[in-house]
Design a protein around this motif. Structure first.
Motif, mmCIF file in Angstrom:
data_model
loop_
_atom_site.group_PDB
_atom_site.id
_atom_site.type_symbol
_atom_site.label_atom_id
_atom_site.label_comp_id
_atom_site.label_asym_id
_atom_site.label_seq_id
_atom_site.Cartn_x
_atom_site.Cartn_y
_atom_site.Cartn_z
ATOM 1 N N HIS A 376 48.902 126.833 38.465
ATOM 2 C CA HIS A 376 48.162 125.704 37.892
ATOM 3 C C HIS A 376 47.261 125.096 38.959
ATOM 4 C CE1 HIS A 376 47.357 121.882 35.852
ATOM 5 N NE2 HIS A 376 47.773 122.462 34.746
ATOM 6 N N THR A 420 44.702 126.538 31.746
ATOM 7 C CA THR A 420 43.434 125.872 31.475
ATOM 8 C C THR A 420 43.617 124.391 31.764
ATOM 9 O OG1 THR A 420 43.959 125.438 29.150
ATOM 10 C CG2 THR A 420 42.957 127.567 29.659
ATOM 11 N N ASN A 424 47.561 123.651 28.418
ATOM 12 C CA ASN A 424 47.347 124.880 27.655
ATOM 13 C C ASN A 424 47.443 126.105 28.560
ATOM 14 O OD1 ASN A 424 46.937 123.473 25.269
ATOM 15 N ND2 ASN A 424 44.719 123.396 25.526
ATOM 16 N N VAL A 436 46.358 131.182 22.499
ATOM 17 C CA VAL A 436 46.269 129.902 23.206
ATOM 18 C C VAL A 436 47.532 129.109 22.880
ATOM 19 C CG1 VAL A 436 44.917 127.814 23.585
ATOM 20 C CG2 VAL A 436 43.761 129.964 23.015
ATOM 21 N N ASN A 459 39.905 135.254 32.055
ATOM 22 C CA ASN A 459 39.608 134.086 32.880
ATOM 23 C C ASN A 459 38.977 133.031 31.993
ATOM 24 O OD1 ASN A 459 37.688 132.647 35.250
ATOM 25 N ND2 ASN A 459 39.725 133.256 35.889
ATOM 26 N N VAL A 460 39.252 131.763 32.286
ATOM 27 C CA VAL A 460 38.793 130.661 31.450
ATOM 28 C C VAL A 460 37.843 129.783 32.250
ATOM 29 C CG1 VAL A 460 39.462 128.658 30.076
ATOM 30 C CG2 VAL A 460 40.926 130.680 30.131
ATOM 31 N N CYS A 461 36.686 129.505 31.659
ATOM 32 C CA CYS A 461 35.760 128.522 32.222
ATOM 33 C C CYS A 461 36.324 127.144 31.895
ATOM 34 C CB CYS A 461 34.367 128.704 31.618
ATOM 35 S SG CYS A 461 33.137 127.519 32.193
ATOM 36 N N VAL A 462 36.917 126.495 32.887
ATOM 37 C CA VAL A 462 37.683 125.276 32.640
ATOM 38 C C VAL A 462 36.799 124.154 32.110
ATOM 39 C CG1 VAL A 462 39.156 123.529 33.696
ATOM 40 C CG2 VAL A 462 39.364 125.918 34.396
ATOM 41 N N LYS A 465 35.603 125.351 28.577
ATOM 42 C CA LYS A 465 36.671 125.906 27.744
ATOM 43 C C LYS A 465 36.221 127.187 27.029
ATOM 44 C CE LYS A 465 38.862 121.414 26.941
ATOM 45 N NZ LYS A 465 39.379 120.457 25.926
ATOM 46 N N ILE A 467 36.596 131.407 27.122
ATOM 47 C CA ILE A 467 37.451 132.493 27.599
ATOM 48 C C ILE A 467 36.627 133.769 27.680
ATOM 49 C CG2 ILE A 467 39.651 133.677 27.273
ATOM 50 C CD1 ILE A 467 40.347 131.504 25.197
ATOM 51 N N MET A 481 38.110 128.019 22.864
ATOM 52 C CA MET A 481 39.560 127.840 22.832
ATOM 53 C C MET A 481 40.125 127.804 21.417
ATOM 54 S SD MET A 481 40.755 127.640 25.969
ATOM 55 C CE MET A 481 42.241 126.670 25.889
#
Length: 538
Positions: A376, A420, A424, A436, A459-462, A465, A467, A481
């Motif tokens: 995290h 994320t 999540n 998710v 990989n997630v674009c924080v 949001k 993916i 998401m």
């Protein structure tokens, strides 16, 4: 009975004539260029700030829409005629069978049944036609919003992982089955540094959250002789270690760029065993291979000139971690950067103290080999995924209690699970789905994405949001998401990946490339994704 068969044959001939008539009408209307050309000329004469290429594309799409609806209108007229004919036939057959006129209620019931069937056919035809129109719009949007910017070519084998440095200089890191990890300039695509300290496939690369350190893990093969009472044979002893490299070795003025390798367990085993001696060569045939990972040079970049040969080479790491009994497949830094976690095929994940290189905790519980681990960004949480179709959440926020939660929702290997924003977790699997999850409710996912191919390291674009899904079938797709598909990255014979895509990595704030992918075609690709345009089209 002869009278009934004659009437059926007559009806079939009438229906065939109407079909041929409708086809002739459709061909006549689709070939009328004068009527469709007039609005086009009027539109082209108007003032517009759109580029000519965009205008021509829009005009062509609107022309296709007009033709589709024209065809639907003609089919609708033909279906209405068929409804009237069937109603007449039902009335006639009712009189012939019952010997008396049917009541109006019975006729209406039969007619409504036939009408419902025909209207369902009409709806199906309409949906099929409109889906083609919508797909053409999405393809055009994807090409405009997703642009290939740079290709990073230099590895001599498949690339398993890609990562971007979080400190200056911002570089790209890649980990490959060719036993090396490379650092790249994002802008120029040049190799800056080669890490050649491993003697096996480098499976992962991660950059320190605040310092200029890189974490790599691999499988190192050490050969030894084992003597028995009757014979001497050569076997392979697998020794795993995770290395920390100092990025300060970059030359002055080095430009950004980072890249890491991606993995798939069975396929990686093939690569590893190819490097072993003849005594263990039969292991290669014991593993189920796939056509996608056969080492063929067809349609692949020409790598005769090793671009990494001119780069500074570092062979000695700052430290090594040696506690696993199997292949180390992934690694990541815990928040704060003082500890690191590794995932291995020995079914365990280990937590290390970086300064002392001591093993702090060994995380056990998975029934099969681990495939990935992730930490995290702001809390002491770790998620590990495995071939046992589950992923587990490990909580280290309380030093005295190390709780674990098991997520069961996939039907095949969980290839990766990542955090994320908020609470999540997003998981991807070989069962061709992405799910998710809410950490507060583990029973069922809050969103499910179904695809047509196995999914590798996601990989997630924080911030936005989004993916990024790398697939076995060489495609890369973008979803939000909630499971809405936003785009598919362009791929053709001239651009894009030519083999399975192993990993994706976002770099949200980089002005040149904000998404990177790598694959078994031995190249990494930098993309520029126009995120506002994608979200606007959604």
């Amino acid at each position: 009975m002869p009278t009934e068969s004659a009437s059926c044959s007559t009806a079939r001939q009438t229906k065939q004539k109407r079909k041929s008539h409708s086809l002739s009408i459709r061909r006549t209307n689709s070939s009328e260029q004068e009527r469709t050309g007039l609005p086009r000329d009027m539109l082209e004469g108007q003032d517009s700030k759109l580029p000519s290429s965009v205008r021509s594309t829009l005009l062509e799409l609107f022309g296709q829409i007009e033709r589709e609806f024209e065809n639907l209108y003609i089919e609708n007229l033909e279906l209405r005629r068929e409804i009237d004919t069937l109603n007449e036939r039902l009335a006639a057959e009712g009189q012939a069978i019952d010997g008396a006129e049917l009541s109006k209620g019975q006729l209406k019931a039969k007619a409504s049944h036939s009408t419902s069937q025909l209207s369902q056919k009409l709806k199906t035809t309409y949906k099929a036609s409109t889906s083609k129109i919508v797909s053409s719009f999405k393809t055009t949007t994807s090409r405009a919003a997703c642009q290939l910017v740079k290709e990073y070519i230099g590895h001599r084998d498949g690339i398993w992982d890609v990562s971007v440095a979080k400190t200056q200089p911002v570089v790209l890191g890649t980990a490959s089955a060719d036993h090396t990890a490379l650092l790249w300039s994002i802008e120029t695509g040049k190799c800056l540094v080669k890490y050649a300290g491993h003697v096996g496939s480098v499976n992962s690369i991660k950059f320190h959250p605040s310092e200029q350190l890189a974490l790599t893990d691999c499988t190192d093969l050490v050969r030894r002789n084992e003597k028995s009472s009757t014979e001497t044979r050569q076997v392979a002893n697998v020794s795993i270690f995770t290395s920390f490299w100092n990025i300060n070795s970059l030359r002055a003025g080095a430009l950004p760029g980072v890249f890491t390798p991606e993995f798939l367990p069975a396929r990686l085993s093939i690569v590893l065993h190819v490097c072993m001696s003849e005594a263990v060569w039969p292991l290669l045939h014991c593993i189920s291979g796939e056509d996608e990972v056969e080492c063929s040079d067809k349609d692949e970049p020409d790598l005769d000139g090793d671009v990494s040969s001119d780069c500074p080479t570092i062979r000695v790491p700052l430290t090594s971690l040696k506690s696993h009994q199997g292949v180390v497949i992934a690694a990541d830094w815990l928040v704060g950067g003082k500890q690191a976690v590794t995932a291995s095929w020995d079914r365990t994940a280990n937590l290390y103290d970086v300064e002392t290189s001591e093993l702090v905790h060994s995380l056990t519980g998975h029934d099969q080999e681990l495939t990935h681990c992730c930490t995290h960004p702001t809390q002491r949480l770790v998620v590990t995924s495995s071939r046992d179709t589950t992923f587990r959440l490990w909580d280290f926020r309380d030093p005295s209690i190390h709780s674990v939660n098991v997520f069961q929702g996939h039907t095949d290997t969980v290839t990766s699970a990542v955090f994320t924003v908020g609470d999540n977790v997003v998981s991807g699997s070989d069962d061709r789905t992405v799910k998710v999850w809410d950490l507060k409710n583990m029973r069922s996912p809050i969103a499910t994405i179904r695809t047509d191919s196995a999914i590798n390291r996601i990989n997630v674009c924080v911030g936005q949001k989004i993916i990024a899904l790398p697939h076995d079938n060489r495609q890369v797709r973008l979803f939000d998401m909630s499971g809405v598909r936003l785009a598919r990255l362009p791929r053709s014979s001239r651009q894009g990946h030519r083999r399975m895509v192993c990993c994706s990595a976002w770099s949200e704030d980089h002005p040149v490339c904000n998404l990177f992918t790598c694959g078994f075609d031995r190249q990494a690709i930098g993309w520029n994704i126009n995120i506002p345009a994608l979200l606007q089209e959604k």
